[in-house]
Design a protein around this motif. Structure first.
Motif, mmCIF file in Angstrom:
data_model
loop_
_atom_site.group_PDB
_atom_site.id
_atom_site.type_symbol
_atom_site.label_atom_id
_atom_site.label_comp_id
_atom_site.label_asym_id
_atom_site.label_seq_id
_atom_site.Cartn_x
_atom_site.Cartn_y
_atom_site.Cartn_z
ATOM 1 N N ASP B 269 0.809 -1.219 0.000
ATOM 2 C CA ASP B 269 0.000 0.000 0.000
ATOM 3 C C ASP B 269 0.845 1.274 0.000
ATOM 4 O OD1 ASP B 269 -1.046 -0.499 3.472
ATOM 5 O OD2 ASP B 269 0.904 -0.111 2.564
ATOM 6 N N ARG B 293 -2.495 -7.942 -9.043
ATOM 7 C CA ARG B 293 -3.506 -8.044 -7.995
ATOM 8 C C ARG B 293 -3.046 -8.996 -6.890
ATOM 9 N NH1 ARG B 293 -8.009 -5.271 -8.672
ATOM 10 N NH2 ARG B 293 -8.675 -6.232 -6.731
ATOM 11 N N ALA B 299 -4.709 -3.260 -2.096
ATOM 12 C CA ALA B 299 -4.208 -1.966 -2.574
ATOM 13 C C ALA B 299 -4.301 -1.851 -4.090
ATOM 14 C CB ALA B 299 -2.756 -1.765 -2.122
ATOM 15 N N ASP B 301 -6.699 -2.111 -5.938
ATOM 16 C CA ASP B 301 -7.910 -1.401 -6.369
ATOM 17 C C ASP B 301 -7.654 0.084 -6.558
ATOM 18 O OD1 ASP B 301 -10.211 -3.386 -4.334
ATOM 19 O OD2 ASP B 301 -9.505 -3.632 -6.406
ATOM 20 N N ARG B 302 -6.633 0.617 -5.875
ATOM 21 C CA ARG B 302 -6.457 2.066 -5.912
ATOM 22 C C ARG B 302 -5.032 2.519 -6.230
ATOM 23 N NH1 ARG B 302 -3.819 2.589 -1.583
ATOM 24 N NH2 ARG B 302 -4.137 1.182 0.176
ATOM 25 N N PRO B 304 -2.649 3.585 -9.041
ATOM 26 C CA PRO B 304 -2.766 3.934 -10.468
ATOM 27 C C PRO B 304 -1.773 3.136 -11.315
ATOM 28 C CG PRO B 304 -2.486 5.911 -9.102
ATOM 29 C CD PRO B 304 -2.230 4.743 -8.223
ATOM 30 N N ASP B 352 -6.656 -0.032 -11.445
ATOM 31 C CA ASP B 352 -6.981 1.390 -11.461
ATOM 32 C C ASP B 352 -6.183 2.055 -12.583
ATOM 33 O OD1 ASP B 352 -6.495 4.204 -9.160
ATOM 34 O OD2 ASP B 352 -7.689 3.981 -10.979
ATOM 35 N N ARG B 359 -2.517 12.149 -13.926
ATOM 36 C CA ARG B 359 -2.861 12.440 -12.530
ATOM 37 C C ARG B 359 -1.709 13.217 -11.885
ATOM 38 N NH1 ARG B 359 -5.786 6.930 -10.346
ATOM 39 N NH2 ARG B 359 -6.953 6.526 -12.268
#
Lengths: 280, 385
Positions: B269, B293, B299, B301-302, B304, B352, B359
């Motif tokens: 994370d 994954r 982590a 999931d988020r 980038p 993500d 970003r």
């Protein structure tokens, strides 16, 4: 600096020792009684990948008998291929086909990459350490020692292979399974003679010529590109440049066993389930 | 010859040596120096166009990301190396004895020479000699050749075998590789490289030449060098699965990522960006997503993710180094590149993805991941300076 080593097994043992590595098993091609190199299913026209596979097979059989390798060791066994010649035959075949406007066989695609035959050996013997491919046999043991000392592997299958672009009868390779000397000091099995070495005793040394000469005189300075000059970026494609969309064809290699079969234009037998072969 | 570590020595000082990046340069179809490539990656603008460098009349796909004209690999490598070395604040006299680790396919003219050779070792030796470096080592493991060279450089520095290493890599799109990839049906028939996207149809080749100066933190501090990033970790593992397909469950890739995180002493994370391998190949992207994954856990999931191959193409032996340079510069600039070519989500690639625009983030850590035939996997962990 990058000249190929004389691929004589005893010399290879010395070089491994110089790098702090102990040889557990050894395989080589050709041995005194060898005829033609057996074909390797899925690899065509060039002896390079069959040479690597056969030599690796001999070394691993000397250590483990039959595939797969001991799981506890296989997971931490790296595969290192070092070759000064590389697969020069495949490179020449492809160049010729391109220049002649002839069809390039799809199987040449993955065999033109040194990793592919390492992947075959890794799959067959269930070795899941890092893969390393080097262009000089002199780098093999220092690089292997570095990799093991760094910590992503405990052992390595090191294959030194040289293909003769004119005469497959002069192809030669040695494969050794190595681990650091310090590990060996604590090893339970105290047999110092590498498995498979007895088969090599009768093989006479082969003469080696460097495939190229490192230039000794002054070399013309490179014409460096102008880093300050802006480069016109490639423009977006016009509609006439776009390919007519076609149904994509999957890479023509059949699926490994635990995937559903896909249609393949070219038959490539699954390396994992390939029969043991008829090598000595 | 580049020295090897003495037989299993444990350094008396157990503090690990920090490896830092002090100079970078990269050349792609977007231009030389690396800023142009990062700019395009931030815009998400692909460089793919009809190949003019050689005849593609007989090819099914006719598109790649190339510089104009007929660049020379030796010249481009020399220029990129000089640029990175200069940006690191180093001069010619610093080069003596510095190892050169080079990732290349081979001598582009070798297969057609009167006495054909593959020639990667010779190319490296001549480049090192001409450029004033020490010994050269050539890496030929295809799409992980460059990242492998970086990991080896880091290992050398950490083991005290060198204070400074030059890592370079180069691939210029050529007729032979193009013909092979086209024959293998690996190229995208719709002319775009769409990492992790629904409807992705394969990869496209791209020019890539890059150079990175790696040093020990101490060597960099001693000369007050600019530190662009830390190479905080690295990891390598094999799939042991197939000659060219990756393991679909991504376990080999996951082990490489986990090793990199462990060397870096961080948890998943803490990763703020992943520059993925993302070749736009249907099965390979799915396998990579599974591996990411698995390694990153919830982590994933988020965190980038983008693959900059979507703007500069697949540069084969050089791709890993081009992507490392882009990652280092993105961290410095505080902006994450776009995953271009995206048509829509693929359930098998639940990541993500950076698709709506760049970003503005300055992560503490980023991963650069590469995968190659034979089931080779590498992960490089970059830490902000």
């Amino acid at each position: 600096m990058s000249q190929p080593l004389d691929l004589v097994a005893p010399t290879v043992l010395d070089l491994a020792a110089d790098a702090g590595l102990r040889v557990l098993a050894v395989g080589a091609w050709p041995l005194a009684d060898d005829g033609e190199l057996p074909n390797l299913a899925g690899f065509i026209e060039s002896s390079f990948s069959p040479l690597v596979a056969q030599t690796a097979e001999r070394c691993l059989r000397a250590r483990y008998g039959a595939p797969p390798a001991d799981p506890a060791r296989g997971e931490r066994t790296a595969l290192v291929l070092a070759s000064t010649s590389g697969d020069v035959t495949t490179a020449v075949r492809v160049a010729r086909a391109v220049d002649d406007g002839a069809r390039v066989g799809p199987l040449l695609f993955f065999q033109s990459v040194p990793n592919a035959v390492l992947g075959h050996v890794a799959a067959r013997w269930e070795l899941t350490g890092p893969l390393l491919s080097l262009a000089s046999t002199r780098d093999a043991f220092p690089a292997t020692a570095l990799l093991i000392a760094d910590g992503d592997a405990d052992e390595a299958l090191v294959i030194l292979a040289e293909q003769d672009r004119d005469d497959p009868g002069r192809d030669r390779a040695v494969a050794v399974l190595v681990q650091p000397v310090a590990t060996s000091a604590a090893a339970v099995d105290g047999d110092p003679v590498p498995a498979g070495l007895d088969l090599l005793a009768a093989t006479p040394p082969t003469a080696t010529e460097p495939p190229y000469a490192v230039p000794t005189g002054p070399v013309a300075a490179a014409a460096e590109p102008d880093f300050a000059a802006p480069v016109t970026p490639a423009g977006p494609m016009t509609s006439t440049e776009l390919m007519t969309p076609a149904e994509p064809a999957e890479l023509v290699v059949p699926a490994p066993p635990d995937e559903p079969d896909e249609p393949a234009a070219v038959e490539v037998p699954d390396p994992v389930n390939r029969p043991g072969g008829d090598e000595k | 010859m580049i020295p090897h570590p003495p037989a299993y020595h444990r350094p008396a000082d157990h503090r690990p040596v920090d490896v830092v990046v002090t100079g970078v340069s990269a050349t792609t179809a977007w231009g030389r120096g690396a800023e142009a490539t990062l700019d395009a990656a931030v815009r998400g603008e692909p460089a793919f166009a009809t190949v003019r460098r050689f005849d593609v009349g007989g090819r099914r796909v006719k598109v790649a990301a190339t510089l104009p004209g007929q660049p020379d690999l030796d010249d481009e490598l020399t220029g990129t190396i000089n640029d990175a070395w200069h940006r690191a604040g180093l001069t010619a006299r610093h080069r003596e004895g510095v190892p050169l680790l080079l990732a290349v396919h081979g001598d582009p003219a070798g297969a057609r020479a009167a006495e054909p050779v593959t020639g990667a070792g010779r190319l490296a030796a001549q480049l090192a000699g001409r450029s004033g470096f020490g010994d050269a080592r050539a890496y030929t493991s295809a799409c992980v050749a460059a990242s492998t060279a970086v990991a080896d450089a880091a290992a050398m520095l950490r083991q005290g075998l060198a204070d400074r290493v030059m890592v370079a890599a180069g691939y210029l799109v050529d007729a032979d590789q193009f013909a092979l990839f086209d024959a293998g049906r690996a190229l995208a028939a719709d002319g775009q490289l769409r990492p992790f996207s629904a409807g992705r149809k394969g990869l496209l080749l791209g020019d890539g030449v890059a150079a990175v100066v790696l040093e020990t933190d101490r060597a960099a501090r001693q000369r007050d060098a600019p530190v662009l990033a830390r190479l905080a970790g690295w990891g390598r593992a094999g799939d042991g699965y197939h000659v060219c397909r990756p393991r679909p469950d991504g376990t080999g890739l996951a082990r490489a990522v986990e090793a990199a995180l462990k060397r870096g002493g961080i948890s998943a994370d803490q990763v703020g960006y992943v520059n993925a391998h993302g070749s736009g190949t249907p099965h390979s992207d799915a396998a990579e997503a599974a591996g990411l994954r698995l390694a990153l856990g919830p982590a994933a999931d988020r965190i980038p993710v983008s693959s900059t191959k979507s703007v500069h193409g697949q540069a084969l032996e050089a791709s890993g180094l081009v992507e490392l340079v882009v990652t280092v510069l993105a961290l410095n600039r505080g902006v994450l590149p776009v995953n271009a070519g995206f048509l829509g989500p693929d359930a098998a690639c639940a990541l993500d993805l950076i698709v709506d625009g760049p970003r503005s983030v300055r992560p503490e850590y980023a991963l650069s991941v590469n995968v190659a035939f034979g089931g080779a996997n590498t992960a490089l962990l970059v830490g902000a300076a």
